[in-house]
Write a protein that holds these residues in place. Structure first.
Motif, PDB file in Angstrom:
ATOM      1  N   UNK A   1       1.324  19.104  -6.779  1.00 23.42           N
ATOM      2  CA  UNK A   1       0.115  19.651  -6.162  1.00 23.42           C
ATOM      3  C   UNK A   1       0.120  19.510  -4.644  1.00 23.42           C
ATOM      4  N   UNK A   2       0.938  18.607  -4.101  1.00 25.04           N
ATOM      5  CA  UNK A   2       0.833  18.365  -2.659  1.00 25.04           C
ATOM      6  C   UNK A   2       2.160  18.333  -1.907  1.00 25.04           C
ATOM      7  N   UNK A   3       3.302  18.471  -2.587  1.00 25.33           N
ATOM      8  CA  UNK A   3       4.567  18.464  -1.859  1.00 25.33           C
ATOM      9  C   UNK A   3       5.628  19.281  -2.581  1.00 25.33           C
ATOM     10  N   UNK A   4       6.524  19.867  -1.782  1.00 28.01           N
ATOM     11  CA  UNK A   4       7.697  20.558  -2.311  1.00 28.01           C
ATOM     12  C   UNK A   4       8.958  19.717  -2.138  1.00 28.01           C
ATOM     13  N   UNK A   5       8.808  18.503  -1.647  1.00 27.56           N
ATOM     14  CA  UNK A   5       9.955  17.624  -1.404  1.00 27.56           C
ATOM     15  C   UNK A   5      10.378  16.982  -2.718  1.00 27.56           C
ATOM     16  N   UNK A   6      11.146  17.725  -3.493  1.00 22.66           N
ATOM     17  CA  UNK A   6      11.486  17.257  -4.838  1.00 22.66           C
ATOM     18  C   UNK A   6      12.505  16.120  -4.816  1.00 22.66           C
ATOM     19  N   UNK A   7      13.426  16.124  -3.849  1.00 21.46           N
ATOM     20  CA  UNK A   7      14.395  15.032  -3.768  1.00 21.46           C
ATOM     21  C   UNK A   7      13.679  13.689  -3.589  1.00 21.46           C
ATOM     22  N   UNK A   8      12.700  13.673  -2.700  1.00 17.53           N
ATOM     23  CA  UNK A   8      11.946  12.446  -2.467  1.00 17.53           C
ATOM     24  C   UNK A   8      11.191  12.028  -3.722  1.00 17.53           C
TER      25      UNK A   8
ATOM     26  N   UNK B   1       6.534   1.799   6.061  1.00 23.68           N
ATOM     27  CA  UNK B   1       6.376   0.509   5.403  1.00 23.68           C
ATOM     28  C   UNK B   1       4.993   0.322   4.820  1.00 23.68           C
ATOM     29  N   UNK B   2       3.969   0.909   5.437  1.00 20.99           N
ATOM     30  CA  UNK B   2       2.609   0.730   4.940  1.00 20.99           C
ATOM     31  C   UNK B   2       2.474   1.212   3.508  1.00 20.99           C
ATOM     32  N   UNK B   3       3.113   2.323   3.194  1.00 18.96           N
ATOM     33  CA  UNK B   3       3.012   2.839   1.826  1.00 18.96           C
ATOM     34  C   UNK B   3       3.806   1.990   0.834  1.00 18.96           C
ATOM     35  N   UNK B   4       4.904   1.376   1.293  1.00 15.52           N
ATOM     36  CA  UNK B   4       5.609   0.427   0.435  1.00 15.52           C
ATOM     37  C   UNK B   4       4.690  -0.751   0.131  1.00 15.52           C
ATOM     38  N   UNK B   5       3.957  -1.214   1.157  1.00 19.05           N
ATOM     39  CA  UNK B   5       3.013  -2.321   0.953  1.00 19.05           C
ATOM     40  C   UNK B   5       1.929  -1.942  -0.052  1.00 19.05           C
TER      41      UNK B   5
ATOM     42  N   UNK C   1       0.064   9.454  -0.338  1.00 24.18           N
ATOM     43  CA  UNK C   1      -0.214   9.115   1.054  1.00 24.18           C
ATOM     44  C   UNK C   1       0.884   9.604   1.978  1.00 24.18           C
ATOM     45  N   UNK C   2       2.136   9.392   1.572  1.00 20.00           N
ATOM     46  CA  UNK C   2       3.273   9.849   2.386  1.00 20.00           C
ATOM     47  C   UNK C   2       3.205  11.341   2.682  1.00 20.00           C
ATOM     48  N   UNK C   3       2.822  12.125   1.693  1.00 24.05           N
ATOM     49  CA  UNK C   3       2.888  13.579   1.800  1.00 24.05           C
ATOM     50  C   UNK C   3       1.560  14.206   2.200  1.00 24.05           C
ATOM     51  N   UNK C   4       0.606  13.386   2.595  1.00 31.64           N
ATOM     52  CA  UNK C   4      -0.627  13.920   3.169  1.00 31.64           C
ATOM     53  C   UNK C   4      -1.623  14.484   2.184  1.00 31.64           C
TER      54      UNK C   4
ATOM     55  N   UNK D   1      -7.761  12.377   0.353  1.00 28.50           N
ATOM     56  CA  UNK D   1      -8.295  11.188  -0.302  1.00 28.50           C
ATOM     57  C   UNK D   1      -9.011  11.553  -1.598  1.00 28.50           C
ATOM     58  N   UNK D   2      -9.627  12.722  -1.629  1.00 27.56           N
ATOM     59  CA  UNK D   2     -10.290  13.172  -2.857  1.00 27.56           C
ATOM     60  C   UNK D   2      -9.270  13.372  -3.972  1.00 27.56           C
ATOM     61  N   UNK D   3      -8.114  13.954  -3.617  1.00 26.36           N
ATOM     62  CA  UNK D   3      -7.067  14.156  -4.619  1.00 26.36           C
ATOM     63  C   UNK D   3      -6.527  12.808  -5.083  1.00 26.36           C
ATOM     64  N   UNK D   4      -6.295  11.891  -4.152  1.00 25.95           N
ATOM     65  CA  UNK D   4      -5.749  10.583  -4.509  1.00 25.95           C
ATOM     66  C   UNK D   4      -6.687   9.853  -5.461  1.00 25.95           C
ATOM     67  N   UNK D   5      -7.991   9.912  -5.170  1.00 22.99           N
ATOM     68  CA  UNK D   5      -8.963   9.253  -6.050  1.00 22.99           C
ATOM     69  C   UNK D   5      -8.940   9.879  -7.442  1.00 22.99           C
ATOM     70  N   UNK D   6      -8.858  11.208  -7.508  1.00 26.95           N
ATOM     71  CA  UNK D   6      -8.807  11.879  -8.799  1.00 26.95           C
ATOM     72  C   UNK D   6      -7.526  11.511  -9.536  1.00 26.95           C
ATOM     73  N   UNK D   7      -6.407  11.444  -8.824  1.00 23.79           N
ATOM     74  CA  UNK D   7      -5.136  11.062  -9.435  1.00 23.79           C
ATOM     75  C   UNK D   7      -5.193   9.629  -9.969  1.00 23.79           C
TER      76      UNK D   7
END
Length: 327
Positions: A64-71, A136-140, A191-194, A197-203
């Protein structure tokens, strides 16, 4: 492509099946050990893999938010590796002889090798997270989820042989033990892929409800199916003092029939286990199924709120199928 054969479930979802194959290949390529029992043990565990549900949710939700499939394949590999490591350690603690219809790793290679294998997989998890996260913040943030998962396991350990166990405590326990990993799977790249926040909460809500329903249904299967079908000895949790929703509900209505058996000093006999099993099937399982149904409906309702996208229909179909435990 990995040699490991994926579960037939994914034949219905060819796009996700291809990406899951890449996930397994990446995990196998990340195992950089000399030829040893530990390496053989890990490869065997990966090759006898389960349904790959958690990485599948990572791949689907990220669509829903990224096309970076390798990542996202890399982060999905971290999720599956973490799940596999936790299973190895669970089997050591439970002294389990089987896992996924196969001889468990600790039973086949010994506890020492199993501990090293599980620990090494945790190393791979952090290697994958550090490589595929942007900062690093997202790893944390992800480590925070890992902390919650461990706390859930510790809470289950502390609750063993707790004859006063109630549903609220059980739900708190499985939130950490199971739901947190589904939440992490659903949100790991957001978070990495932007993602908003509404989507993240729903996820997060979707992952939570799926994880809760999944664990309750898994606990029901200890009483509802044979050990050959569920891949672990029926009623083993009962004998080890792990009290799940079906038993808790039965204890509430038939305490005088069940608790004295649980409290007695000698080991629970097979005959006693079968008597409790009958009570749980009759009085506990229906209430537990109602509880699982509530979480299932909540998960499907949340998925309906997602934006229009081909992955949405896949999520609806897969989740409905999974939470009916038809796979």
């Amino acid at each position: 492509m990995a040699k490991t054969k994926l579960h037939t479930l994914w034949n219905r979802y060819p796009a996700i099946k291809h990406e899951l194959g890449s996930v397994i290949s990446l995990i196998e390529d990340s195992i950089n050990l000399e030829d040893s029992d530990v390496k053989k043990a890990i490869i065997g565990m990966v090759e006898n893999g389960g349904k790959m549900l958690r990485p599948a949710y990572t791949l689907l939700m990220s669509s829903f938010y990224t096309d970076n499939r390798e990542k996202m394949i890399g982060l999905a590999a971290a999720i599956e590796t973490l799940h596999t490591a936790s299973l190895i350690h669970d089997d050591i603690i439970d002294n389990a002889q089987t896992r996924r219809h196969q001889v468990s790793l600790q039973h086949q290679f010994g506890k020492d090798t199993a501990v090293y294998a599980g620990d090494y997989l945790f190393v791979i998890v952090f290697q994958l997270l550090s490589h595929y996260h942007n900062d690093l913040d997202n790893v944390k943030n992800n480590i925070g989820y890992l902390n919650n998962i461990l706390r859930g396991e510790l809470q289950q350990k502390a609750s063993r042989y707790n004859y006063d166990m109630d549903i609220t405590t059980y739900l708190q326990q499985i939130e950490g033990k199971t739901a947190e990993l589904f939440i992490l799977a659903a949100t790991i790249g957001a978070n990495d892929e932007g993602a908003s926040q509404a989507f993240i909460k729903l996820a997060q809500d979707i992952g939570h409800n799926i994880g809760m329903a999944f664990q309750i249904l898994d606990d029901i299967l200890d009483y509802d199916e044979s050990s050959q079908q569920i891949g672990k000895p029926t009623l083993e949790d009962l004998k080890q003092g792990v009290y799940s929703a079906p038993l808790i509900y039965a204890m509430n209505s038939h305490a005088s029939d069940i608790i004295p058996v649980l409290k007695k000093q000698t080991a629970i006999t097979n005959d006693e286990a079968l008597i409790i099993d009958k009570l749980v099937r009759q009085y506990g399982v229906p209430k537990a199924k109602k509880l699982a149904d509530d979480y299932t409906r909540a998960a499907l309702n949340d998925i309906q709120k997602l934006p229009a996208h081909p992955a949405k229909q896949t999520l609806l179909k897969l989740t409905a199928q999974l939470l009916k435990r038809k796979v």
